[in-house]
Motif scaffolding. Structure first.
Motif, mmCIF file in Angstrom:
data_model
loop_
_atom_site.group_PDB
_atom_site.id
_atom_site.type_symbol
_atom_site.label_atom_id
_atom_site.label_comp_id
_atom_site.label_asym_id
_atom_site.label_seq_id
_atom_site.Cartn_x
_atom_site.Cartn_y
_atom_site.Cartn_z
ATOM 1 N N HIS A 99 10.965 11.121 -36.029
ATOM 2 C CA HIS A 99 11.006 9.652 -36.029
ATOM 3 C C HIS A 99 12.038 9.124 -35.034
ATOM 4 N N ALA A 100 13.129 9.829 -34.884
ATOM 5 C CA ALA A 100 14.136 9.419 -33.910
ATOM 6 C C ALA A 100 13.578 9.481 -32.488
ATOM 7 N N LEU A 101 12.806 10.518 -32.204
ATOM 8 C CA LEU A 101 12.200 10.650 -30.878
ATOM 9 C C LEU A 101 11.142 9.581 -30.647
ATOM 10 N N MET A 102 10.378 9.258 -31.680
ATOM 11 C CA MET A 102 9.399 8.177 -31.555
ATOM 12 C C MET A 102 10.095 6.870 -31.173
ATOM 13 N N ALA A 103 11.206 6.588 -31.837
ATOM 14 C CA ALA A 103 11.950 5.356 -31.558
ATOM 15 C C ALA A 103 12.609 5.403 -30.179
ATOM 16 N N LYS A 104 13.160 6.548 -29.819
ATOM 17 C CA LYS A 104 13.867 6.680 -28.536
ATOM 18 C C LYS A 104 12.945 6.451 -27.353
ATOM 19 N N TYR A 105 11.719 6.947 -27.431
ATOM 20 C CA TYR A 105 10.814 6.881 -26.277
ATOM 21 C C TYR A 105 9.707 5.840 -26.422
ATOM 22 N N GLY A 106 9.748 5.076 -27.508
ATOM 23 C CA GLY A 106 8.758 4.015 -27.678
ATOM 24 C C GLY A 106 7.345 4.536 -27.847
ATOM 25 N N THR A 107 7.217 5.693 -28.482
ATOM 26 C CA THR A 107 5.909 6.303 -28.685
ATOM 27 C C THR A 107 5.402 6.051 -30.106
ATOM 28 N N THR A 108 4.110 6.272 -30.293
ATOM 29 C CA THR A 108 3.461 5.974 -31.563
ATOM 30 C C THR A 108 2.791 7.221 -32.130
ATOM 31 N N PRO A 109 3.077 7.591 -33.378
ATOM 32 C CA PRO A 109 2.343 8.702 -33.999
ATOM 33 C C PRO A 109 0.879 8.297 -34.177
ATOM 34 N N VAL A 110 -0.022 9.142 -33.740
ATOM 35 C CA VAL A 110 -1.450 8.806 -33.812
ATOM 36 C C VAL A 110 -2.189 9.684 -34.807
ATOM 37 N N CYS A 111 -2.101 11.003 -34.636
ATOM 38 C CA CYS A 111 -2.962 11.877 -35.431
ATOM 39 C C CYS A 111 -2.325 13.242 -35.630
ATOM 40 N N HIS A 112 -2.476 13.777 -36.829
ATOM 41 C CA HIS A 112 -2.098 15.157 -37.149
ATOM 42 C C HIS A 112 -3.378 15.948 -37.327
ATOM 43 N N ASP A 113 -3.594 16.943 -36.471
ATOM 44 C CA ASP A 113 -4.797 17.784 -36.539
ATOM 45 C C ASP A 113 -4.548 18.919 -37.523
ATOM 46 N N PHE A 114 -5.172 18.834 -38.670
ATOM 47 C CA PHE A 114 -4.908 19.853 -39.689
ATOM 48 C C PHE A 114 -5.979 20.937 -39.675
ATOM 49 N N MET A 115 -5.608 22.076 -40.196
ATOM 50 C CA MET A 115 -6.507 23.216 -40.305
ATOM 51 C C MET A 115 -6.824 23.468 -41.780
ATOM 52 N N LEU A 116 -8.032 23.922 -42.038
ATOM 53 C CA LEU A 116 -8.398 24.334 -43.397
ATOM 54 C C LEU A 116 -9.247 25.580 -43.260
ATOM 55 N N ASP A 117 -8.582 26.712 -43.196
ATOM 56 C CA ASP A 117 -9.263 27.985 -42.956
ATOM 57 C C ASP A 117 -9.733 28.553 -44.286
ATOM 58 N N TYR A 118 -10.641 27.814 -44.911
ATOM 59 C CA TYR A 118 -11.037 28.136 -46.278
ATOM 60 C C TYR A 118 -11.896 29.396 -46.380
ATOM 61 N N LYS A 119 -12.413 29.880 -45.249
ATOM 62 C CA LYS A 119 -13.267 31.071 -45.291
ATOM 63 C C LYS A 119 -12.468 32.373 -45.227
ATOM 64 N N ARG A 120 -11.183 32.287 -44.961
ATOM 65 C CA ARG A 120 -10.351 33.487 -44.872
ATOM 66 C C ARG A 120 -9.158 33.349 -45.817
ATOM 67 N N TYR A 121 -9.458 33.117 -47.039
ATOM 68 C CA TYR A 121 -8.450 32.831 -48.047
ATOM 69 C C TYR A 121 -8.492 33.914 -49.112
ATOM 70 N N LYS A 122 -7.497 34.815 -49.073
ATOM 71 C CA LYS A 122 -7.406 35.875 -50.073
ATOM 72 C C LYS A 122 -8.714 36.678 -50.169
ATOM 73 N N GLY A 123 -9.375 36.839 -49.009
ATOM 74 C CA GLY A 123 -10.582 37.642 -48.966
ATOM 75 C C GLY A 123 -11.832 36.977 -49.483
ATOM 76 N N GLN A 124 -11.756 35.706 -49.827
ATOM 77 C CA GLN A 124 -12.927 35.002 -50.340
ATOM 78 C C GLN A 124 -12.789 33.514 -50.012
ATOM 79 N N PRO A 125 -13.890 32.780 -50.080
ATOM 80 C CA PRO A 125 -13.804 31.336 -49.808
ATOM 81 C C PRO A 125 -12.839 30.639 -50.764
ATOM 82 N N MET A 126 -12.095 29.694 -50.232
ATOM 83 C CA MET A 126 -11.165 28.936 -51.064
ATOM 84 C C MET A 126 -11.947 28.074 -52.073
#
Length: 336
Positions: free
Chosen positions: A65-92
């Motif tokens: 947040h300090a860097l956002m304020a310092k450079y006048g930038t805007t948070p837009v998007c967090h690209d999340f992962m959901l690797d549900y097919k490789r979860y403890k050897g079975q689908p999540m």
């Protein structure tokens, strides 16, 4: 004429520089700000060590947040992962998938994001179940429409129908411009040649793609003419990429809130070699798009075996192209 399309950068573009320690988070954000690309998109795992397994220290969130304020930038998007097919050897299990998405919603909200990106493989029922929590947090979940899928693919239509049936504004789409691949990328071809594909075969595959030949026919011809080998890896790319029409975004525009400006090679004359960004921007303007378009450089993996990756220069060129297409005055830091 001015438009509401705003310029941004996915820090994924700088993955080589951050991995090799040439750029830290502040370097990335400062670089974007100097280009006038004030929208910042991230992949949590890349930008914040420990996410999502062990969480993120509060001081790192404060630094963000300090860097956002310092450079006048805007948070837009967090690209999340959901690797549900490789979860403890079975689908999540379904409930755990929903809980995982909610965790990323909370993280995105903590960073001040308005959107989080879902991988295209996630079931619509999972996102619908997470939507009420997203609404509470002021977040929209955007499904990435990524090659080989496209806006007429049954899976994307299934998502669109589920969103409408749910009656929520918290679900939408994030098109990746790689679905509009009008020419076979030059950097792909040269990498495959360095990997052992005969140039004659590479020329044949490139022509097959550019001539819009049915991929299965080209695959068969390559096997008959050159047999098994690295050329089969190159021709397989024709099954996963195509020149779909940017106009198909128009029917989905009310639910499109962020865009990945995928690119592989920006030439010195400020043109992306493979993707018709002039057509893309014409459609965005026609549809009244009002969100960010974020540079997403992925040419690095195609050139890193032969030359120094110039991520910043490539992003700079794309941002200059954006300025030209939007009729914006070019920041001096971009021109210099």
């Amino acid at each position: 004429m001015t438009y509401d399309i705003k310029r941004g950068v996915s820090l994924y573009s700088f993955q080589n520089d951050t991995f090799l320690g040439r750029m830290n988070l502040e370097d990335c954000i400062r670089t974007c700000a100097e280009m006038g690309a004030t929208g910042i998109e991230i992949i949590g795992e890349q930008t914040f060590w420990g996410w999502p397994e062990v969480g993120v220290a509060p001081e790192k969130i404060a630094e963000w947040h300090a860097l956002m304020a310092k450079y006048g930038t805007t948070p837009v998007c967090h690209d999340f992962m959901l690797d549900y097919k490789r979860y403890k050897g079975q689908p999540m299990p379904f409930a755990e998938q929903v809980a995982s998405v909610k965790k990323d919603i909370e993280f995105g909200a903590l960073l001040g994001m308005k959107f989080i990106r879902s991988l295209v493989s996630v079931d619509p029922e999972v996102l619908v179940a997470a939507a009420p929590f997203a609404e509470e947090k002021g977040i929209k979940i955007l499904l990435e429409v990524h090659a080989p899928l496209h806006f007429d693919h049954p899976w994307i239509l299934r998502h669109a129908e589920a969103y409408e049936k749910a009656g929520t504004d918290a679900l939408g789409f994030l098109p990746d411009m790689g679905v509009f691949l009008y020419r076979y990328p030059r950097v792909w071809k040269e990498r495959f040649i360095r990997n052992g594909v005969p140039r004659e075969a590479a020329d044949f595959i490139e022509a097959g793609f550019n001539d819009r030949r049915l991929a299965e026919y080209v695959v068969n011809d390559v096997m008959l003419k050159w047999g098994p080998g690295p050329q089969m890896g190159m021709v397989e790319t024709l099954r996963h990429n195509a020149a779909f029409s940017p106009k198909r975004m128009l029917d989905f525009m009310p639910r499109i809130h962020n865009i990945h400006a995928k690119f592989y090679e920006m030439t010195e004359d400020l043109v992306e070699f493979s993707i018709p960004y002039d057509e893309v921007f014409a459609v965005l303007k026609q549809g009244g798009y009002k969100g960010h378009i974020c540079s997403e450089y992925e040419g690095n993996r195609w050139v890193e075996d032969a030359q120094e990756v110039e991520s910043v220069e490539q992003v700079r060129r794309q941002q200059l192209m954006f300025c030209n297409l939007l009729g914006e005055t070019m920041p001096q830091t971009l021109v210099a």
